[in-house]
Design an enzyme around this catalytic site. Structure first.
Site, PDB file in Angstrom:
ATOM      1  N   GLN A  20       0.891  -1.223   0.060  1.00 36.21           N
ATOM      2  CA  GLN A  20      -0.052   0.170   0.028  1.00 36.21           C
ATOM      3  C   GLN A  20       0.786   1.307   0.107  1.00 36.21           C
ATOM      4  OE1 GLN A  20      -2.695  -1.695   3.420  1.00 36.21           O
ATOM      5  NE2 GLN A  20      -3.988  -0.507   2.024  1.00 36.21           N
ATOM      6  N   HIS A 121       0.927  -9.331   4.923  1.00 30.50           N
ATOM      7  CA  HIS A 121      -0.036  -8.349   4.836  1.00 30.50           C
ATOM      8  C   HIS A 121      -0.393  -8.117   3.125  1.00 30.50           C
ATOM      9  CE1 HIS A 121      -2.337  -4.561   6.642  1.00 30.50           C
ATOM     10  NE2 HIS A 121      -2.897  -4.916   5.527  1.00 30.50           N
ATOM     11  N   ASN A 165      -1.924 -10.492   8.668  1.00 33.29           N
ATOM     12  CA  ASN A 165      -2.941  -9.710   8.797  1.00 33.29           C
ATOM     13  C   ASN A 165      -4.226  -9.914   8.197  1.00 33.29           C
ATOM     14  OD1 ASN A 165      -3.679  -6.726   9.257  1.00 33.29           O
ATOM     15  ND2 ASN A 165      -4.350  -6.966   6.969  1.00 33.29           N
ATOM     16  N   GLU A 166      -5.319 -10.046   8.930  1.00 30.05           N
ATOM     17  CA  GLU A 166      -6.731 -10.271   8.362  1.00 30.05           C
ATOM     18  C   GLU A 166      -6.783 -11.510   7.758  1.00 30.05           C
ATOM     19  OE1 GLU A 166      -8.215  -6.629   6.786  1.00 30.05           O
ATOM     20  OE2 GLU A 166      -8.073  -5.622   8.723  1.00 30.05           O
ATOM     21  N   TYR A 296     -13.029  -1.753  12.333  1.00 25.85           N
ATOM     22  CA  TYR A 296     -13.595  -0.488  11.428  1.00 25.85           C
ATOM     23  C   TYR A 296     -15.059  -0.398  11.670  1.00 25.85           C
ATOM     24  CZ  TYR A 296      -9.089  -0.505   9.246  1.00 25.85           C
ATOM     25  OH  TYR A 296      -7.741  -0.463   8.891  1.00 25.85           O
ATOM     26  N   GLU A 353      -5.473  -1.925  13.942  1.00 25.95           N
ATOM     27  CA  GLU A 353      -6.084  -1.082  13.187  1.00 25.95           C
ATOM     28  C   GLU A 353      -7.272  -0.566  13.407  1.00 25.95           C
ATOM     29  OE1 GLU A 353      -6.292  -2.397   8.847  1.00 25.95           O
ATOM     30  OE2 GLU A 353      -4.488  -3.539   9.013  1.00 25.95           O
ATOM     31  N   TRP A 399      -5.128   3.011  11.517  1.00 27.55           N
ATOM     32  CA  TRP A 399      -5.034   3.000  10.335  1.00 27.55           C
ATOM     33  C   TRP A 399      -5.525   4.358   9.492  1.00 27.55           C
ATOM     34  CZ3 TRP A 399      -2.588  -0.576   7.402  1.00 27.55           C
ATOM     35  CH2 TRP A 399      -2.556  -0.434   6.072  1.00 27.55           C
ATOM     36  N   GLU A 406      -5.547   1.679  -1.480  1.00 28.79           N
ATOM     37  CA  GLU A 406      -6.699   1.072  -0.965  1.00 28.79           C
ATOM     38  C   GLU A 406      -7.159   0.016  -1.518  1.00 28.79           C
ATOM     39  OE1 GLU A 406      -7.492   0.734   2.152  1.00 28.79           O
ATOM     40  OE2 GLU A 406      -9.227  -0.502   1.715  1.00 28.79           O
ATOM     41  N   TRP A 407      -6.330  -1.214  -2.075  1.00 30.96           N
ATOM     42  CA  TRP A 407      -6.560  -2.348  -2.368  1.00 30.96           C
ATOM     43  C   TRP A 407      -7.564  -2.111  -3.889  1.00 30.96           C
ATOM     44  CZ3 TRP A 407      -2.744  -4.849  -0.930  1.00 30.96           C
ATOM     45  CH2 TRP A 407      -2.344  -4.751   0.410  1.00 30.96           C
TER      46      TRP A 407
HETATM   47  C1  FCB Z   1      -8.045  -3.454   6.237  1.00 28.56           C
HETATM   48  C2  FCB Z   1      -6.629  -3.613   5.744  1.00 28.56           C
HETATM   49  C3  FCB Z   1      -5.861  -2.623   5.532  1.00 28.56           C
HETATM   50  C4  FCB Z   1      -6.645  -1.225   5.034  1.00 28.56           C
HETATM   51  C5  FCB Z   1      -7.803  -1.235   5.919  1.00 28.56           C
HETATM   52  C6  FCB Z   1      -8.602   0.093   5.375  1.00 28.56           C
HETATM   53  O1  FCB Z   1      -8.783  -4.496   5.891  1.00 28.56           O
HETATM   54  O2  FCB Z   1      -5.956  -4.593   6.754  1.00 28.56           O
HETATM   55  O3  FCB Z   1      -4.656  -2.714   4.650  1.00 28.56           O
HETATM   56  O4  FCB Z   1      -6.849  -1.414   3.780  1.00 28.56           O
HETATM   57  O5  FCB Z   1      -8.665  -2.313   5.695  1.00 28.56           O
END
Ligand code: FCB
EC number: 3.2.1.21
Length: 447
Positions: A20, A121, A165-166, A296, A353, A399, A406-407
């Site tokens: 990123q 990640h 991560n996630e 989030y 995050e 974060w 942003e992916w």
């Molecule tokens: C999470 C990701 C991070 C970022 C946030 C907004 O899912 O871990 O890389 O993109 O969302």
């Protein structure tokens, strides 16, 4: 007016991830990752954006560490691009890749900022994807080898490590919902990936201990909170399933050495099984030192036959939304932390995050992102409440430090407390940055 005050020993930071922010995808001997391929596949990423340049942190890391120092954080979470270390996933190690992370970590340590390093990640070496990626158990061995290389190389320098991560995003978002690389839509495949990530996590923790690496290791699942719309049992059950997809499915194997039976049965009815081999569950069930929680958003939900995977639908009850369309739902943050602590005990947690998307731009040299300040205040208030009730919080990392790639949303969605102009790469501190800086100076804020 009330004061929200945090313990002195609490760690404060900001987070980023390699693909990123780094850019320099063809430099320093880096190999390709699945995100290079995915972002260059037409239609996968907004506007055809990719991470070729991103924030150019590969070259500008010193400026970024200076920003962190000025901000006053004492912890920085970054991730290592596996294809910088092993361009072919496994085999010969790329010294230039190791050197880059040494330069970064040295600067952080000089600045008094503790590095928190994520090993994965999302940038899987493309070569490994071509051999089946996380569906192939050999990827587990390649990952453990990469992790061990990092532990030996950075022993004593990096003392906090995160394996994955996630894992929900790596498995279901990327292989069932198809939104992220590699972009498949196959529930069995996604479930294989989830299980293999768990095994890779467990094997990595075992290797970490066997090597006698100094420091602590954990993982960082993403959680959401789904609150039942009514007291009806069917609504409660639907939300319990939706929550368990994020929570129990990724915590039970690590904390209890098993998958939650009700979800295993639910998946079985859909013809999907978990590919458990003998010994896997013991491998996964390793004591870890902390968990990183990424939170989030959340929502209100209810039962609806045949809706999604779990007969569960979200109901729009009028919550405010950030610019990416996610509900601002701070009570979910409190609820999920309480739920985790009740179910798994008061284990140490870093919020790895938490943050929000507001796309405010620079005007007269300033970025007035009041929405982000409000989001931070509300979520830190929930966090504080959770801590008062016994949730074992060790640190909070927002974060993100910088606006970044942003992916699937490309550069459209901005999560940084520092604005990045993607044309000039200039960094501009937003109002939320100054709010966070002020809060860190005082260790409290007023609500
Ligand atoms: C999470 C990701 C991070 C970022 C946030 C907004 O899912 O871990 O890389 O993109 O969302």
């Amino acid at each position: 007016m009330a004061f929200i005050q945090f313990p002195k020993e609490m760690k404060w930071g900001a987070a980023t991830a390699s693909y990123q922010i780094e850019g320099a995808v063809n430099e320093g001997g880096r190999g390709l990752s699945i995100w290079d391929t995915f972002s260059k596949t037409p239609g996968k990423v907004y506007n055809g954006d990719n991470g070729d340049v991103a924030c150019d942190s590969y070259h500008r890391y010193e400026e970024d560490v200076e920003i962190m120092q000025d901000l006053g954080i004492n912890m920085y979470r970054f991730s290592v691009a596996w294809p910088r270390i092993f361009p072919n996933g496994i085999g010969e190690v790329n010294q230039e890749g190791l050197d880059y992370y040494h330069r970064l970590v040295d600067r952080l340590l000089e600045a008094g900022i503790e590095p928190l390093c994520t090993l994965y990640h999302w940038d899987l070496p493309q070569v490994l994807q071509e051999q089946g990626g996380w569906d192939n158990r050999e990827t587990i061995e390649a990952f453990v080898h990469y992790a061990k290389t990092m532990f030996k190389e950075f022993d004593g320098k990096i003392t906090k490590w995160i394996t994955f991560n996630e894992p929900w995003c790596v498995s279901y978002l990327s292989n069932f919902l198809g939104a992220h690389a590699p972009g498949y839509t196959d529930l069995q495949l996604a479930t294989n990936v989830a299980h293999h990530l768990h095994v890779a996590h467990g094997k990595t923790v075992i290797a970490f201990r066997e090597l006698g690496t100094q420091g602590e290791i954990g993982y960082a699942p993403n959680v959401e909170w789904n609150e039942p719309y009514s007291d009806k049992q069917e609504d409660k059950d639907a939300c319990a399933r939706a929550n368990a997809f994020f929570i129990e499915w990724f915590f039970d194997p690590v904390f209890k050495g098993s998958y939650p039976t009700f979800l295993v049965d639910w998946f079985k009815e859909k013809g999907v099984t978990v590919p458990i081999q003998e010994g896997d569950m013991d491998i996964i069930h390793q004591p870890i030192d902390f968990v990183g929680i990424n939170y989030y958003t959340g929502s209100v939900g209810r039962y609806k036959k045949d809706e999604g995977l779990f007969d569960h639908e979200r109901v729009d009850t009028g919550y405010q939304k950030t610019d990416i369309g996610w509900n601002v739902y701070p009570e979910g943050f409190y609820n999920v932390l309480r739920y985790l602590t009740k179910r798994y005990g008061a284990f140490p947690i870093y919020i790895t995050e938490n943050g929000s998307c507001y796309n405010d731009d620079v005007e007269n040299g300033k970025v007035n992102d009041q929405g982000r300040i409000d989001y931070l205040k509300q979520h830190l208030t929930s966090l504080h409440r959770a801590m008062q009730s016994g949730v074992n919080i060790k640190g909070y990392l927002t974060w993100s430090l910088l606006d970044n790639f942003e992916w699937a949303e490309g550069y459209k969605m901005r999560f940084g407390i520092v604005h990045v102009n993607y044309r000039t790469l200039e960094r501009t501190k937003k109002e939320s940055y100054y709010w966070y800086q002020h809060m860190l100076e005082n260790n409290f804020f007023e609500v």
